[in-house]
Design an enzyme around this catalytic site. Structure first.
Site, mmCIF file in Angstrom:
data_model
loop_
_atom_site.group_PDB
_atom_site.id
_atom_site.type_symbol
_atom_site.label_atom_id
_atom_site.label_comp_id
_atom_site.label_asym_id
_atom_site.label_seq_id
_atom_site.Cartn_x
_atom_site.Cartn_y
_atom_site.Cartn_z
ATOM 1 N N GLU A 137 20.101 65.735 3.125
ATOM 2 C CA GLU A 137 20.512 65.507 1.740
ATOM 3 C C GLU A 137 21.974 65.095 1.704
ATOM 4 O OE1 GLU A 137 19.616 68.888 -0.682
ATOM 5 O OE2 GLU A 137 17.456 68.803 -0.240
ATOM 6 N N ALA A 140 23.784 68.162 2.632
ATOM 7 C CA ALA A 140 23.142 69.045 3.618
ATOM 8 C C ALA A 140 22.586 68.202 4.763
ATOM 9 C CB ALA A 140 22.031 69.858 2.969
ATOM 10 N N SER A 142 23.916 68.593 8.822
ATOM 11 C CA SER A 142 23.893 69.601 9.879
ATOM 12 C C SER A 142 23.635 70.995 9.311
ATOM 13 C CB SER A 142 25.218 69.595 10.644
ATOM 14 O OG SER A 142 25.426 68.343 11.271
ATOM 15 N N GLN A 289 37.665 46.148 41.839
ATOM 16 C CA GLN A 289 37.328 47.570 41.814
ATOM 17 C C GLN A 289 37.338 48.143 40.406
ATOM 18 O OE1 GLN A 289 39.836 51.058 43.468
ATOM 19 N NE2 GLN A 289 38.554 50.414 45.188
ATOM 20 N N ARG A 321 8.932 76.292 25.978
ATOM 21 C CA ARG A 321 9.976 76.111 24.974
ATOM 22 C C ARG A 321 11.102 75.285 25.588
ATOM 23 N NH1 ARG A 321 14.614 79.102 23.401
ATOM 24 N NH2 ARG A 321 15.114 78.873 21.177
ATOM 25 N N GLU A 373 19.512 63.025 14.005
ATOM 26 C CA GLU A 373 18.708 64.079 14.659
ATOM 27 C C GLU A 373 19.592 65.138 15.323
ATOM 28 O OE1 GLU A 373 14.992 63.683 16.472
ATOM 29 O OE2 GLU A 373 14.662 61.637 15.774
ATOM 30 N N GLN A 377 27.944 67.274 18.269
ATOM 31 C CA GLN A 377 28.573 68.585 18.082
ATOM 32 C C GLN A 377 27.522 69.658 17.800
ATOM 33 O OE1 GLN A 377 29.750 65.664 16.694
ATOM 34 N NE2 GLN A 377 31.373 65.568 18.236
#
Length: 392
Positions: A137, A140, A142, A289, A321, A373, A377
């Site tokens: 949202e 809203a 994380s 290099q 899991r 997703e 962090q």
């Protein structure tokens, strides 16, 4: 399906089965012939790739995790990762449009009743329609518990109000799994999940968002105003929405990581080719290099990211899991693709900063992997929690 076979020369084997090789080759061929020729123009115009979606659907490259009893292929998570990497090697904008049904349908696969699965999943196989995952949202992302959308029970129905943003494919989706609070006083424990047909009265697409990268994937904001859905559309029990969302992300984060690997692989290949051809000081820059060490790091980090993806997918397919391993893969692959694409632009020098050359687009596309997703962090928070507060 067991991809990592035990008991081979006293250790393990990372060899793919013949079927997996064929799937990967099919996806690579499709990406090369159908996706790459359209990637630049669709990116420039933010065109929804309806034609590519239809072709991918016909070939069976979409909805690969839908169980066989509901008309799908029922492929393991691992096989889906192989397909997703190749499609996103072609273009992560178009590739995300193709694989995002995995995110949209996962809550139904994970938490839906047999009746719900029979209602919502077969239609994805029968025709090239899209579905989406309505969690984020405006206030809203994380912090999921801060969501303001509500769902109020009224007899055998719920009335939904609120708004969602950054929702992949929402502007072209037939239905969306919407998360809303049935009990706002309980924070994340008051969130529930509902399948909402997008043609329902009160659902309004407010804006198709104009993004920096992955521009051929529709990302939209939509509102819900007194949207009435049957109670039969609720997935699981009231208050189980947060759990369903997290289980979904555990399953889909390896797929997002695989997509990042695909973009990184594409950037790496372009950089290698250019380094062989571009001559400075009378030798190809691959001989310097400063360049070949950079490319060596790209190759190493891509391989490491791919193996983390494979590990997470394998664990999911074993029924284990995989929260920690999924976050390992998502965090590392997202940060790797950003580094690799940035370095690829550096290898190209000034040309890398010009839209005429492919690495400019890849660098723009890469940034989103560190955001959606679960940001890099947030993945670190998940990893730290798993380390210091392990379940069980």
């Amino acid at each position: 399906m067991t991809t990592i076979e035990h008991g081979v020369a006293g250790g393990i084997s990372f060899a793919l089965t013949d079927e997996q090789k064929s799937l990967r080759d099919l996806a690579r061929e499709f990406a090369e012939k159908e996706i790459r020729p359209r990637a630049a123009s669709y990116d420039e115009t933010s065109q929804h790739p309806a034609d590519v979606i239809a072709k991918a659907h016909e070939l069976g490259l979409m909805n690969v995790h839908v169980p066989e009893e509901y008309g799908g292929l029922g492929l393991p998570c691992f096989d889906g990762m192989l397909i997703g990497e190749e499609l996103n090697w072609g273009c992560s904008g178009i590739g995300t449009s193709l694989v995002a049904n995995g995110l949209g349908s996962a809550p139904v696969i994970i938490a839906g009743s047999d009746d719900q699965k029979r209602r919502w999943l077969p239609q994805l196989i029968e025709e090239p329609i899209l579905c989406s995952f309505g969690l984020t949202e405006p206030g809203a992302g994380s912090d999921v518990a801060s969501m303001k959308s509500t769902a109020v029970r009224n007899g055998d129905e719920y009335v939904l109000n609120g708004s969602k943003t950054f929702i992949t494919n929402a502007g072209h989706a037939a239905w969306t799994v919407v998360f809303a609070k049935t009990d706002p006083s309980k924070g994340h424990k008051g969130i529930s999940a509902f399948v909402v047909p997008m043609e329902t009265d009160g659902v309004t697409i407010e804006k198709h968002l104009d993004k920096m990268g992955q521009r051929s994937t529709d990302t939209s904001a939509f509102s819900l105003q007194d949207v009435v859905v049957p109670a039969a559309n609720r997935l699981g029990e009231e208050g189980e929405g947060f759990k369903i969302a997290m289980q979904t992300l555990d399953f889909t984060r390896p797929g997002t990581a695989a997509a990042a690997v695909g973009v990184a692989q594409a950037a790496y290949e372009h950089a290698v080719e250019y380094a062989k051809e571009r001559v400075t000081f009378d030798v190809p820059i691959a001989m310097h290099q400063g360049v070949n060490f950079m490319i060596a790091d790209m190759a190493t980090e891509i391989e490491a990211a791919r193996l983390l993806v494979w590990q997470a997918a394998w664990m999911i397919d074993q029924g284990e899991r995989a929260t920690l391993q999924s976050s390992f893969a998502k965090r590392f692959a997202a940060d790797t693709v950003m580094k690799v694409t940035t370095d690829a632009v550096q290898v190209f020098g000034g040309y890398g900063y010009i839209k005429e050359y492919p690495v400019e687009k890849l660098m723009r596309d890469a940034k989103l992997f560190q955001i959606y997703e679960g940001t890099s962090q947030i993945q670190r928070l998940v990893i730290a929690k798993e380390i210091f507060m392990p379940r069980g």
